[in-house]
Design an enzyme around this catalytic site. Sequence first.
Site, PDB file in Angstrom:
ATOM      1  N   GLY A   1       0.025  -3.862   5.112  1.00  0.00           N
ATOM      2  CA  GLY A   1      -0.971  -4.905   5.389  1.00  0.00           C
ATOM      3  C   GLY A   1      -1.303  -4.945   6.871  1.00  0.00           C
TER       4      GLY A   1
ATOM      5  N   THR B   1       0.873  -1.155   0.000  1.00  0.00           N
ATOM      6  CA  THR B   1       0.000   0.000   0.000  1.00  0.00           C
ATOM      7  C   THR B   1       0.922   1.218   0.000  1.00  0.00           C
ATOM      8  OG1 THR B   1      -1.678  -1.304   1.079  1.00  0.00           O
ATOM      9  CG2 THR B   1      -1.753   1.033   1.553  1.00  0.00           C
TER      10      THR B   1
ATOM     11  N   ASP C   1      -8.836  -8.957   0.254  1.00  0.00           N
ATOM     12  CA  ASP C   1      -8.957  -8.479   1.634  1.00  0.00           C
ATOM     13  C   ASP C   1     -10.274  -8.916   2.286  1.00  0.00           C
ATOM     14  OD1 ASP C   1      -6.513  -7.368   2.039  1.00  0.00           O
ATOM     15  OD2 ASP C   1      -7.123  -5.284   1.825  1.00  0.00           O
TER      16      ASP C   1
HETATM   17  N1  GLY Z   1      -4.913  -3.850   1.237  1.00  0.00           N
HETATM   18  C1  GLY Z   1      -4.386  -3.577   2.497  1.00  0.00           C
HETATM   19  C2  GLY Z   1      -5.370  -2.980   3.432  1.00  0.00           C
HETATM   20  O1  GLY Z   1      -6.344  -2.410   2.979  1.00  0.00           O
HETATM   21  O2  GLY Z   1      -5.234  -3.085   4.609  1.00  0.00           O
END
Ligand code: GLY
Length: 574
Positions: free
Chosen positions: A478, A385, A427
Site C-alpha cells: 500500500g 499486493t 484506491d
Molecule cells: N492497491 C494498492 C496500490 O495500488 O497501491
Amino acid sequence: MPTQRITKKRNTHRNIVLALITGLMLSGCVGGQLGKHNSNEYRNGMVVSASPLASKVGLGILKKGGNAVDAAVAVQFALAVVYPNAGNLGGGGFMVYRAASGETNSLDFREKAAALSSRDMYLDSAGNAITDKSLYGHLAAGVPGSVAGMVEAHQKYGKLKWADLIEPSIELARNGFKVSARQARELNGLKETFTEFNPDGTAFLKAGDWTEGDVLQQQELANTLEQIRDHGRAGFYEGAVADSLIAEMQRGQGIISKEDLKNYKAVWRKPTIGNYKEYKIITMPPPSSGGIALLQLLKSVETYPLKRWGLNADSTVQLVVEAERRVYADRAAYLGDPDFFKVPEQQLLDNAYIKNRMSNFSWNKATPSAQVKEGNLNGREHEETTHFSIVDRDGNAVSITTTLNGSYGAAVVVKGAGFLLNNEMDDFSVKPGTPNMYGLVGGEANAIAPGKRMLSSMTPTIIEKDGKLFMVVGTPGGSTIITSVFQTILNVIEFDKSMQQAVSAKKFHHQWLPDEVYTEENTLDSLTMLKLKAKGYNIIPRGSIGRVDAILKTKWGYYQGGADPRGDDSIAAW
Ligand code: GLY
C-alpha cells in the site's frame, strides 16, 4: 449488509493480519532463509516472487528458452492460482520492462472504474462516505486488467507460445497445491467473510480448518485458465467467463457490464526515468504515484552523506522521514490518472523544486506535517499486493507489481469462473476533501469517474548503472510501497548491502499524514529513538513493512536475489 457489521468484519480481518505478522516476527521467521539466498548467485536467469511454486513455474519457462516476459506472464497466472491473496486474474497491475538492448517500456494494466460508476457512488444520502462498499462485495470491483495486460506483454515481447505459458497454472489449479502454514492461517481467518460473500461456497472454504499441507484445488479457475489459454483476451473478456462475471455482478448489485469488459485496454506508457547519482532509475509513471514519488525521494536525499552516516543512523532516519513527509504531501495533490488529470510530472521532478521543498527542513526539530501544505493523501491503502522480479539469460528484465488491493480482494469469487473480484475502487478518493476513518484526506485528482484508473502506489522499478542492468525491484505494501522500494535501493547503493540484506533490512515509513514514523520492531536502537523523539518525531512500532522481491546484477555479471523473509517469498534461478 449493515455498515457496522462489515466494519467489524474488516476490523477482525485487520486484527488477524496484524496478529499473523506479529506472530511471525516473534517466532523468528523473519530472516529465516537469509543464508541460503545470500550465498547464491546465478548467471542464466532468476525469478523472485511471493510463492516458491510461482517462482518455479517462471524458472521452468526460462529453462525452456522463454525470455523474461514469457516467464512473467507464466508467473502472473501461477500467482493467481497459488497466491490468491494478491495474485490475480480479476485485478490489475503495472509492468516495467528493460530489454537487454537498453530499450525500456512500461505497461499499465490497472483496473478502471466501470462506465456506471460515479463520483459519489460510495456516499449516503447525507453525503457521508460508506467506505465499506468500496472495500467488500461486488461494488468494490474495478474492471479487471491483468489478462489484457498479459496478452499485450506477450504479443509485444513474448517468444514462447501463449498456451505454454498458461499450462503450468492450469495444472496447479486442476491438481491443486499444498497450502503453506501462512496460507492455512489466512484462509481460516477469512472463513466467515468467504461464507458471507460466497453463499454457494468457494474452493477457499472447506469443512473444518485448513492446515499446512492441505491441497487446494480450484476446478472453476482451471476452466477459466483453459479459456484464456485457448482464446487469449476473448477467453476472459468475452464468452463464458465474461458471462459468469456479469451474472456475478447481477447477483451482488455490481455495475461492471459486458461493454466495460470489451472496452478494457491495457496501455503502454513511457516509463518515468530519472537519475540518482550515477544510476538511471526506470520506473512506473501515473496512474501510479510510485515512480514520481520514488524519484522525488531519491533526489531529496541525493546531496547528503548517507553513506557516512550509515543505515538507520538518526541523521539518516530524520532526512528520509522529512523527504517522505514532503513527497507524500505532493503525491495526494498532484497525482491521478493522466488520462483524466494533468499530472505536473516535470515540475514535480524539477531539481530546483525539490531543493526548495527540502529548504524548510531543520535538523533541530521535526517539521510538523500540519505545516507542510500541498494536497491530500489518498485514502486507506491495502498492503496485500504482490511483486515479482525476473531476469533472463540475455539480460532482459521485468518488474511487475500486481494486486487485488486487499487480501483476497473483495472476497467475492466469481461463481462458475473461480477468480476473485478486486476491491480496487477503494484506491480512489471516495469523498475528495473529507478525511476518511484514518484521518487521511483524498484529493480531487483521484476522484471517481467512469473509465478512470484509481491512483496507485505500486512502484515496479529497474535500475541501470553505466548503461547496464543493475537492479530489478518492487514490493507490495500500500502506501509503504514507495518507501520500501526507496529504502531498499539506498540499502544497496549507499549502505553497501547485498540484495538479500537490503531486502531483509528493517524498514521505517512516514507518509505525511498521520504525522507518525512507523518502524518495524528493532529498526532503531534506543539512543537513536531518544534523539528522534526529543526532536518531536512520533515513532510508532508496527508489523512488517513491505515484502520486497528484487534482483541485483553484480559487477561480475551474476544475478543475486533478494526474497523477502517477511513472507513465503522465494528465488528460483539457474
Ligand atoms: N492497491 C494498492 C496500490 O495500488 O497501491
